[in-house]
Design a protein around this motif. Structure first.
Motif, mmCIF file in Angstrom:
data_model
loop_
_atom_site.group_PDB
_atom_site.id
_atom_site.type_symbol
_atom_site.label_atom_id
_atom_site.label_comp_id
_atom_site.label_asym_id
_atom_site.label_seq_id
_atom_site.Cartn_x
_atom_site.Cartn_y
_atom_site.Cartn_z
ATOM 1 N N PRO A 65 0.806 -1.226 0.000
ATOM 2 C CA PRO A 65 0.000 0.000 0.000
ATOM 3 C C PRO A 65 0.843 1.283 0.000
ATOM 4 C CG PRO A 65 -0.211 -1.162 2.101
ATOM 5 C CD PRO A 65 0.578 -2.047 1.183
ATOM 6 N N ASN A 66 2.007 1.257 0.608
ATOM 7 C CA ASN A 66 2.852 2.459 0.618
ATOM 8 C C ASN A 66 3.357 2.801 -0.778
ATOM 9 O OD1 ASN A 66 2.535 2.794 3.369
ATOM 10 N ND2 ASN A 66 4.422 1.710 3.884
ATOM 11 N N CYS A 67 3.799 1.784 -1.511
ATOM 12 C CA CYS A 67 4.258 2.016 -2.892
ATOM 13 C C CYS A 67 3.092 2.465 -3.765
ATOM 14 C CB CYS A 67 4.886 0.759 -3.475
ATOM 15 S SG CYS A 67 6.552 0.446 -2.890
ATOM 16 N N ARG A 68 1.959 1.821 -3.569
ATOM 17 C CA ARG A 68 0.773 2.177 -4.352
ATOM 18 C C ARG A 68 0.402 3.640 -4.103
ATOM 19 N NH1 ARG A 68 -3.019 -0.327 -7.222
ATOM 20 N NH2 ARG A 68 -5.174 0.368 -7.027
ATOM 21 N N THR A 69 0.441 4.058 -2.864
ATOM 22 C CA THR A 69 0.139 5.449 -2.511
ATOM 23 C C THR A 69 1.139 6.396 -3.162
ATOM 24 O OG1 THR A 69 -0.840 4.764 -0.413
ATOM 25 C CG2 THR A 69 -0.129 7.060 -0.578
ATOM 26 N N LEU A 70 2.402 6.009 -3.161
ATOM 27 C CA LEU A 70 3.442 6.834 -3.789
ATOM 28 C C LEU A 70 3.159 7.015 -5.277
ATOM 29 C CD1 LEU A 70 6.929 7.429 -3.257
ATOM 30 C CD2 LEU A 70 6.645 5.993 -5.267
ATOM 31 N N TYR A 71 2.851 5.911 -5.966
ATOM 32 C CA TYR A 71 2.582 5.998 -7.402
ATOM 33 C C TYR A 71 1.270 6.715 -7.706
ATOM 34 C CZ TYR A 71 6.590 3.161 -8.687
ATOM 35 O OH TYR A 71 7.873 2.705 -8.895
ATOM 36 N N LEU A 72 0.281 6.588 -6.833
ATOM 37 C CA LEU A 72 -0.968 7.332 -7.039
ATOM 38 C C LEU A 72 -0.717 8.839 -6.939
ATOM 39 C CD1 LEU A 72 -3.498 5.072 -5.098
ATOM 40 C CD2 LEU A 72 -3.521 5.569 -7.559
ATOM 41 N N GLY A 73 0.138 9.240 -5.990
ATOM 42 C CA GLY A 73 0.513 10.653 -5.890
ATOM 43 C C GLY A 73 1.276 11.118 -7.118
ATOM 44 N N LEU A 74 2.161 10.262 -7.603
ATOM 45 C CA LEU A 74 2.921 10.571 -8.813
ATOM 46 C C LEU A 74 1.987 10.695 -10.012
ATOM 47 C CD1 LEU A 74 5.899 10.931 -9.602
ATOM 48 C CD2 LEU A 74 5.984 8.478 -10.065
ATOM 49 N N LEU A 75 1.005 9.805 -10.090
ATOM 50 C CA LEU A 75 0.028 9.871 -11.171
ATOM 51 C C LEU A 75 -0.720 11.200 -11.140
ATOM 52 C CD1 LEU A 75 -1.594 8.647 -13.501
ATOM 53 C CD2 LEU A 75 -3.050 7.538 -11.780
ATOM 54 N N GLN A 76 -1.138 11.620 -9.968
ATOM 55 C CA GLN A 76 -1.854 12.897 -9.842
ATOM 56 C C GLN A 76 -0.982 14.061 -10.327
ATOM 57 O OE1 GLN A 76 -5.129 13.417 -8.825
ATOM 58 N NE2 GLN A 76 -4.683 15.418 -9.670
ATOM 59 N N GLN A 77 0.288 14.039 -9.961
ATOM 60 C CA GLN A 77 1.195 15.110 -10.391
ATOM 61 C C GLN A 77 1.338 15.132 -11.911
ATOM 62 O OE1 GLN A 77 4.842 14.427 -8.262
ATOM 63 N NE2 GLN A 77 4.099 15.436 -6.408
ATOM 64 N N TRP A 78 1.490 13.963 -12.531
ATOM 65 C CA TRP A 78 1.662 13.920 -13.988
ATOM 66 C C TRP A 78 0.378 14.246 -14.720
ATOM 67 C CZ3 TRP A 78 5.844 14.500 -16.714
ATOM 68 C CH2 TRP A 78 7.066 14.297 -16.074
ATOM 69 N N GLN A 79 -0.756 13.936 -14.138
ATOM 70 C CA GLN A 79 -2.022 14.358 -14.738
ATOM 71 C C GLN A 79 -2.128 15.881 -14.694
ATOM 72 O OE1 GLN A 79 -4.654 11.935 -12.340
ATOM 73 N NE2 GLN A 79 -4.946 10.474 -13.994
ATOM 74 N N ASN A 80 -1.686 16.474 -13.589
ATOM 75 C CA ASN A 80 -1.690 17.937 -13.473
ATOM 76 C C ASN A 80 -0.711 18.576 -14.466
ATOM 77 O OD1 ASN A 80 -3.576 17.787 -11.420
ATOM 78 N ND2 ASN A 80 -2.072 17.976 -9.784
ATOM 79 N N ILE A 81 0.456 17.982 -14.618
ATOM 80 C CA ILE A 81 1.443 18.482 -15.579
ATOM 81 C C ILE A 81 0.868 18.422 -16.992
ATOM 82 C CG2 ILE A 81 3.663 17.953 -16.687
ATOM 83 C CD1 ILE A 81 4.629 17.048 -13.851
ATOM 84 N N THR A 82 0.247 17.296 -17.324
ATOM 85 C CA THR A 82 -0.358 17.139 -18.653
ATOM 86 C C THR A 82 -1.418 18.204 -18.897
ATOM 87 O OG1 THR A 82 0.045 14.755 -18.586
ATOM 88 C CG2 THR A 82 -1.572 15.542 -20.195
ATOM 89 N N ALA A 83 -2.296 18.382 -17.921
ATOM 90 C CA ALA A 83 -3.366 19.377 -18.060
ATOM 91 C C ALA A 83 -2.792 20.785 -18.209
ATOM 92 C CB ALA A 83 -4.303 19.309 -16.856
ATOM 93 N N ALA A 84 -1.770 21.090 -17.437
ATOM 94 C CA ALA A 84 -1.160 22.424 -17.509
ATOM 95 C C ALA A 84 -0.514 22.659 -18.877
ATOM 96 C CB ALA A 84 -0.128 22.595 -16.397
ATOM 97 N N LEU A 85 0.169 21.647 -19.401
ATOM 98 C CA LEU A 85 0.805 21.789 -20.717
ATOM 99 C C LEU A 85 -0.227 21.937 -21.829
ATOM 100 C CD1 LEU A 85 3.701 19.200 -20.403
ATOM 101 C CD2 LEU A 85 3.916 21.689 -20.534
ATOM 102 N N LEU A 86 -1.320 21.179 -21.731
ATOM 103 C CA LEU A 86 -2.380 21.310 -22.733
ATOM 104 C C LEU A 86 -3.027 22.692 -22.663
ATOM 105 C CD1 LEU A 86 -4.035 17.788 -22.522
ATOM 106 C CD2 LEU A 86 -2.768 18.745 -24.464
ATOM 107 N N GLU A 87 -3.228 23.198 -21.468
ATOM 108 C CA GLU A 87 -3.807 24.535 -21.309
ATOM 109 C C GLU A 87 -2.853 25.596 -21.848
ATOM 110 O OE1 GLU A 87 -6.505 27.568 -20.242
ATOM 111 O OE2 GLU A 87 -6.704 25.436 -20.706
#
Length: 100
Positions: A65-87
């Protein structure tokens, strides 16, 4: 750069997540993130987010669960980066349409 992404995408699509070792998935993710440092395009950011989803879905993460939580946080950051670049791209285009 575009050709490298296509090659990696093809290799990943040919195998199911279960068939790829966690180490290969993680090392490919690290490679993609270093490529992003050279070419900060929305397509690459989206591809990184998609790859993180594959890592999250890997069976080796089920009991961690700790690794999963880490990657879920990383996923959120990259989704935000993607959205910001598209905007950013949308705002900078003359007609308001996103170009690829």
């Amino acid at each position: 750069m575009e050709q490298n992404l296509d090659i990696i995408a093809t290799l990943i699509k040919e195998k199911k997540t279960d068939d790829l070792s966690f180490v290969k998935l993680h090392s490919t993710l690290c490679f993609l993130m270093t490529q992003f440092h050279k070419d900060q395009c929305p397509k690459l950011a989206h591809f990184i987010a998609s790859h993180i989803r594959m890592v999250i879905e890997h069976p080796d993460l089920v009991d961690s669960p700790n690794c999963r939580t880490l990657y879920l946080g990383l996923l959120q950051q990259w989704q935000n980066i993607t959205a910001a670049l598209l905007e950013q791209r949308r705002i900078s285009s003359k007609d308001g349409k996103i170009t690829h």
